[in-house]
Design an enzyme around this catalytic site. Structure first.
Site, mmCIF file in Angstrom:
data_model
loop_
_atom_site.group_PDB
_atom_site.id
_atom_site.type_symbol
_atom_site.label_atom_id
_atom_site.label_comp_id
_atom_site.label_asym_id
_atom_site.label_seq_id
_atom_site.Cartn_x
_atom_site.Cartn_y
_atom_site.Cartn_z
ATOM 1 C CE1 TYR A 144 37.692 45.185 31.339
ATOM 2 C CE2 TYR A 144 36.733 45.249 33.535
ATOM 3 C CZ TYR A 144 36.966 44.584 32.349
ATOM 4 O OH TYR A 144 36.458 43.319 32.167
ATOM 5 C CB ILE A 149 37.235 40.661 28.427
ATOM 6 C CG1 ILE A 149 38.688 40.600 27.944
ATOM 7 C CG2 ILE A 149 37.072 41.659 29.541
ATOM 8 C CD1 ILE A 149 39.159 41.859 27.203
ATOM 9 C CE1 TYR A 150 35.804 36.068 34.115
ATOM 10 C CE2 TYR A 150 34.479 36.891 32.287
ATOM 11 C CZ TYR A 150 34.669 36.702 33.644
ATOM 12 O OH TYR A 150 33.723 37.148 34.534
ATOM 13 C CD GLU A 163 40.661 46.952 43.903
ATOM 14 O OE1 GLU A 163 41.213 47.688 43.061
ATOM 15 O OE2 GLU A 163 39.742 47.338 44.641
HETATM 16 C C1 LIG Z 1 41.708 41.497 33.422
HETATM 17 C C2 LIG Z 1 42.444 40.581 32.419
HETATM 18 C C3 LIG Z 1 41.519 40.266 31.248
HETATM 19 C C4 LIG Z 1 43.693 41.323 31.894
HETATM 20 O O1 LIG Z 1 44.320 40.471 30.948
HETATM 21 P P1 LIG Z 1 45.916 40.274 30.934
HETATM 22 O O2 LIG Z 1 46.230 39.384 29.781
HETATM 23 O O3 LIG Z 1 46.374 39.857 32.262
HETATM 24 O O4 LIG Z 1 46.407 41.773 30.648
HETATM 25 P P2 LIG Z 1 47.629 42.227 29.708
HETATM 26 O O5 LIG Z 1 48.842 41.457 30.062
HETATM 27 O O6 LIG Z 1 47.196 42.173 28.288
HETATM 28 O O7 LIG Z 1 47.774 43.753 30.128
HETATM 29 C C5 LIG Z 1 47.416 44.802 29.250
HETATM 30 C C6 LIG Z 1 47.775 46.115 29.854
HETATM 31 O O8 LIG Z 1 46.968 46.322 31.016
HETATM 32 C C7 LIG Z 1 47.810 46.492 32.142
HETATM 33 N N1 LIG Z 1 47.200 45.828 33.262
HETATM 34 C C8 LIG Z 1 46.850 44.534 33.347
HETATM 35 N N2 LIG Z 1 46.331 44.279 34.552
HETATM 36 C C9 LIG Z 1 46.374 45.447 35.219
HETATM 37 C C10 LIG Z 1 46.005 45.843 36.526
HETATM 38 N N3 LIG Z 1 45.469 45.005 37.383
HETATM 39 N N4 LIG Z 1 46.195 47.134 36.891
HETATM 40 C C11 LIG Z 1 46.752 48.014 36.039
HETATM 41 N N5 LIG Z 1 47.137 47.707 34.786
HETATM 42 C C12 LIG Z 1 46.939 46.430 34.391
HETATM 43 C C13 LIG Z 1 49.106 45.837 31.770
HETATM 44 O O9 LIG Z 1 50.163 46.388 32.525
HETATM 45 C C14 LIG Z 1 49.209 46.188 30.334
HETATM 46 O O10 LIG Z 1 49.609 47.546 30.192
HETATM 47 P P3 LIG Z 1 50.906 47.932 29.315
HETATM 48 O O11 LIG Z 1 50.499 47.640 27.898
HETATM 49 O O12 LIG Z 1 51.088 49.372 29.593
HETATM 50 O O13 LIG Z 1 52.003 47.045 29.789
HETATM 51 C C15 LIG Z 1 42.927 39.277 33.094
HETATM 52 O O14 LIG Z 1 43.691 39.614 34.206
HETATM 53 C C16 LIG Z 1 41.815 38.340 33.491
HETATM 54 O O15 LIG Z 1 41.366 37.532 32.678
HETATM 55 N N6 LIG Z 1 41.385 38.394 34.772
HETATM 56 C C17 LIG Z 1 40.420 37.441 35.279
HETATM 57 C C18 LIG Z 1 39.083 37.554 34.594
HETATM 58 C C19 LIG Z 1 38.394 38.838 34.856
HETATM 59 O O16 LIG Z 1 38.400 39.385 35.944
HETATM 60 N N7 LIG Z 1 37.721 39.348 33.798
HETATM 61 C C20 LIG Z 1 36.969 40.548 33.867
HETATM 62 C C21 LIG Z 1 35.666 40.307 34.481
HETATM 63 S S1 LIG Z 1 34.700 41.832 34.513
#
Ligand SMILES: CC(C)(COP(=O)(O)OP(=O)(O)OC[C@H]1O[C@@H](n2cnc3c(N)ncnc32)[C@H](O)[C@@H]1OP(=O)(O)O)[C@@H](O)C(=O)NCCC(=O)NCCS
Length: 176
Positions: free
Chosen positions: A140, A94-95, A134
């Protein structure tokens, strides 16, 4: 923002987006040759096409104004023992592109995976995540995943510790 199921026609898009988002995520904290070895071995259009064609694989693409900005891959796979459950499904990837983080794209992809898992009758959804990622760990946990164990993930030549996280899937409501 639109979430849609990926088809064979998306293999090239997923190869480009997969390589870009993997590099963005891991280059800052890893050796570049380890990251690029993994990227080169995983994100060719041919390999993406093969993954999309495999039984028990569902991929979702997030589009913002017609541009692919994120993706997720759900799959039936052998779950580690620590996951438990009778019918587990794995979120294999999921990215979201870095420029789109924090705007609800990840949540939309996660919800698409959870809905599909519910529709498929899964009772548990699990994934592996680098212990040092982190941002993903926080995301998650926000979605109710907790740590169940660990396993080794080979990034190029670097054996890394991934945490195994999982959460239950509620059965679909029976309308009562
Ligand atoms: C992890 C990832 C998929 C999250 O996607 P995102 O679009 O940034 O997340 P969203 O904006 O949809 O956030 C969804 C919810 O999660 C929360 N959230 C997002 N990142 C968070 C974090 N680091 N810590 C705590 N909460 C978090 C948001 O606050 C939001 O909560 P809310 O609905 O209460 O406001 C994104 O940061 C990413 O692609 N990271 C790089 C790739 C990666 O590491 N993938 C996983 C590999 S295992």
């Amino acid at each position: 923002l639109l979430i849609r199921i990926a088809t064979q026609k998306d293999a090239a898009t997923l190869a480009v987006l997969g390589a870009k988002t993997f590099a963005e995520t891991f280059l800052p904290d890893n050796r570049a040759d380890d990251v690029m070895a993994y990227v080169d071995a995983s994100f060719t259009p041919q390999l993406q096409a093969r993954e999309l064609a495999a039984p028990g694989v569902w991929a979702f693409i997030a589009e913002c104004d017609g541009e692919a900005v994120g993706y997720a891959k759900l799959q039936r796979s052998e779950a580690p023992d620590c996951v438990g459950g009778d019918a587990p499904l794995e979120i294999a990837r999921i990215y979201v592109a870095a420029a789109f983080h924090g705007r609800g794209v990840g949540a939309a992809l996660m919800n698409a995976c959870l809905e599909k898992a519910t529709a498929l009758g899964a009772d548990t959804i699990w994934l592996g995540v680098w212990e040092r990622n982190e941002r993903a760990l926080g995301f998650y946990r926000r979605f109710g995943f907790d740590e169940r164990g660990d396993h080794v993930f080979l990034l190029g030549s670097d054996p890394q510790r991934d945490l195994i996280m999982a959460r239950p899937i509620e059965p679909p409501g029976d309308g009562r």
